[in-house]
Design an enzyme around this catalytic site. Structure first.
Site, PDB file in Angstrom:
ATOM      1  N   ASP A 167       0.854  -1.186   0.000  1.00 18.34           N
ATOM      2  CA  ASP A 167       0.000   0.000   0.000  1.00 18.34           C
ATOM      3  C   ASP A 167       0.892   1.239   0.000  1.00 18.34           C
ATOM      4  O   ASP A 167       1.679   1.447   0.920  1.00 18.34           O
ATOM      5  CB  ASP A 167      -0.908  -0.016   1.231  1.00 18.34           C
ATOM      6  CG  ASP A 167      -2.054   0.976   1.121  1.00 18.34           C
ATOM      7  OD1 ASP A 167      -1.829   2.079   0.595  1.00 18.34           O
ATOM      8  OD2 ASP A 167      -3.166   0.658   1.566  1.00 18.34           O
ATOM      9  N   ASP A 186      -3.124   2.573  -5.667  1.00 12.32           N
ATOM     10  CA  ASP A 186      -2.133   2.592  -4.596  1.00 12.32           C
ATOM     11  C   ASP A 186      -1.983   1.285  -3.833  1.00 12.32           C
ATOM     12  O   ASP A 186      -1.310   1.251  -2.796  1.00 12.32           O
ATOM     13  CB  ASP A 186      -2.473   3.709  -3.604  1.00 12.32           C
ATOM     14  CG  ASP A 186      -3.848   3.548  -2.978  1.00 12.32           C
ATOM     15  OD1 ASP A 186      -4.610   2.675  -3.441  1.00 12.32           O
ATOM     16  OD2 ASP A 186      -4.155   4.293  -2.026  1.00 12.32           O
ATOM     17  N   GLU A 187      -2.576   0.192  -4.307  1.00 10.39           N
ATOM     18  CA  GLU A 187      -2.406  -1.050  -3.566  1.00 10.39           C
ATOM     19  C   GLU A 187      -2.438  -2.266  -4.475  1.00 10.39           C
ATOM     20  O   GLU A 187      -3.069  -2.271  -5.527  1.00 10.39           O
ATOM     21  CB  GLU A 187      -3.450  -1.179  -2.452  1.00 10.39           C
ATOM     22  CG  GLU A 187      -4.879  -1.280  -2.924  1.00 10.39           C
ATOM     23  CD  GLU A 187      -5.853  -1.477  -1.764  1.00 10.39           C
ATOM     24  OE1 GLU A 187      -5.556  -2.266  -0.849  1.00 10.39           O
ATOM     25  OE2 GLU A 187      -6.918  -0.829  -1.794  1.00 10.39           O
TER      26      GLU A 187
END
Length: 346
Positions: free
Chosen positions: A13, A111-112
């Site tokens: 993350d 973002d992950e």
């Protein structure tokens, strides 16, 4: 193709991702409170925070907060407009670096992502996580946190414990010691409303939920009970798919500076949203199967209605007409704050 159940799953993350990308573009702002959202104008009505740097979060600024509220809480913050193209480019760079490491990677958003270390490999998950953090930071300048476990849900929870810029491992051995006294809301998929309903049964902690009779939960909440008990006991999904993520829909929404009361204005807005969304669909060589419209009134009452097309289409006249038809399904007898259009894809 899905992999076999991995020995370890790593949840990667990126920390304060949107703000971090902006800080790379504006290095003079490093160490200062930065807030990303809307057009970067905190006086603009009805725009919300998309991401806040950790320095801004120290003032209580959070994602989803109105920009005006954020400005009151942190008047010295620098406000920047959202830049999806920059975030997409940064995300693609990170994903490419992850895949270059040779492990299956399942992307979950800008973002992950999840990464699987398969059974039988000698790789130590902590060392893999450290290598990931090192590579991402050195190649992109972005920081990330990594959670490690044997399933996705537990790995994601571990990431929350690792933030910011850390690594955390949750296993059967330490799960209840770490999580047992935490509220049930710490579990993935258990929100505030469910937390309140569980509290009425005297169930407040992860430990209490894990040791609650399944019959009691089933009679109160229905089939979802099995998932909660699985999560409370540290279980979860062990499958990591290396297949490229394919969007199932495209959507756009707009919050108006003033509430709309004129039906023709609503129709014009829905038509424009449908056309803008369709342009993206066509650019990705997809076709539309269903058209959905979301209406939010001035009282924040929100409803979505949907219509299936007679046949998959990318015809602008068909799509915009369908969007207006769905809009007609609403009574529209109250001022409208927000309109959105979602196109579901074949």
């Amino acid at each position: 193709m899905p992999t076999a159940a991995p020995r370890w799953i790593l949840h990667v993350d990126l920390d304060q991702f949107l703000a971090s990308v902006e800080l790379l573009r504006h290095p003079e702002l490093a160490g200062l409170p930065v807030i990303v959202g809307g057009n970067g104008d905190p006086t603009e009505p009805r725009k919300v925070v998309t991401c806040a740097s950790y320095e801004a979060r120290a003032y209580g600024v959070r994602a989803g907060m109105p920009l005006r509220t954020a400005a009151r809480r942190c008047p010295e913050a620098t406000f920047l407009p959202s830049n999806p193209a920059a975030y997409n480019a940064a995300s693609e760079e990170v994903v490419a670096l992850l895949r270059d490491l040779g492990y299956p990677v399942e992307v979950w958003g800008w973002d992950e992502a999840y990464l699987a270390v398969a059974p039988g490999t000698p790789d130590d998950p902590i060392e893999v996580a450290e290598e990931i953090r090192k590579v991402i930071l050195s190649q992109t300048g972005l920081s990330c946190s990594i959670g490690i476990s044997d399933n996705k849900q537990r790995a994601k929870i571990a990431t929350g414990l690792a933030k910011p810029a850390g690594i955390y491992q949750l296993t059967d051995a330490n799960w209840m010691a770490i999580m047992g006294d935490r509220t049930v809301e710490a579990l993935w998929g258990v929100g505030p409303k469910t937390t309140k309903r569980l509290a009425k049964l005297g169930i407040n902690t992860v430990y209490q939920l894990a040791h609650t009779d399944s019959g009691l939960l089933m009679s109160t909440f229905g089939p979802r009970t099995a998932l909660w008990l699985l999560l409370a006991k540290g279980g979860g999904d062990t499958e990591v798919s290396a297949q490229a993520w394919v969007p199932r829909s495209r959507s756009h929404a707009v919050t108006f500076p003033r509430d709309l009361t004129c039906r023709s204005e609503m129709e014009s807005a829905v038509t424009e949203l449908a056309q803008r969304t369709l342009n993206e669909v066509v650019a990705s060589s997809r076709t539309v199967t269903r058209v959905a419209v979301t209406v939010r009134t001035a009282t924040f009452y929100t409803r979505t209605k949907i219509r299936k097309l007679q046949a998959p289409s990318t015809d602008p006249d068909v799509i915009t007409a369908a969007a207006r038809h769905v809009l007609d399904l609403f009574e529209l007898d109250r001022p409208v704050r927000l309109l959105g259009v979602r196109l579901e894809l074949a």
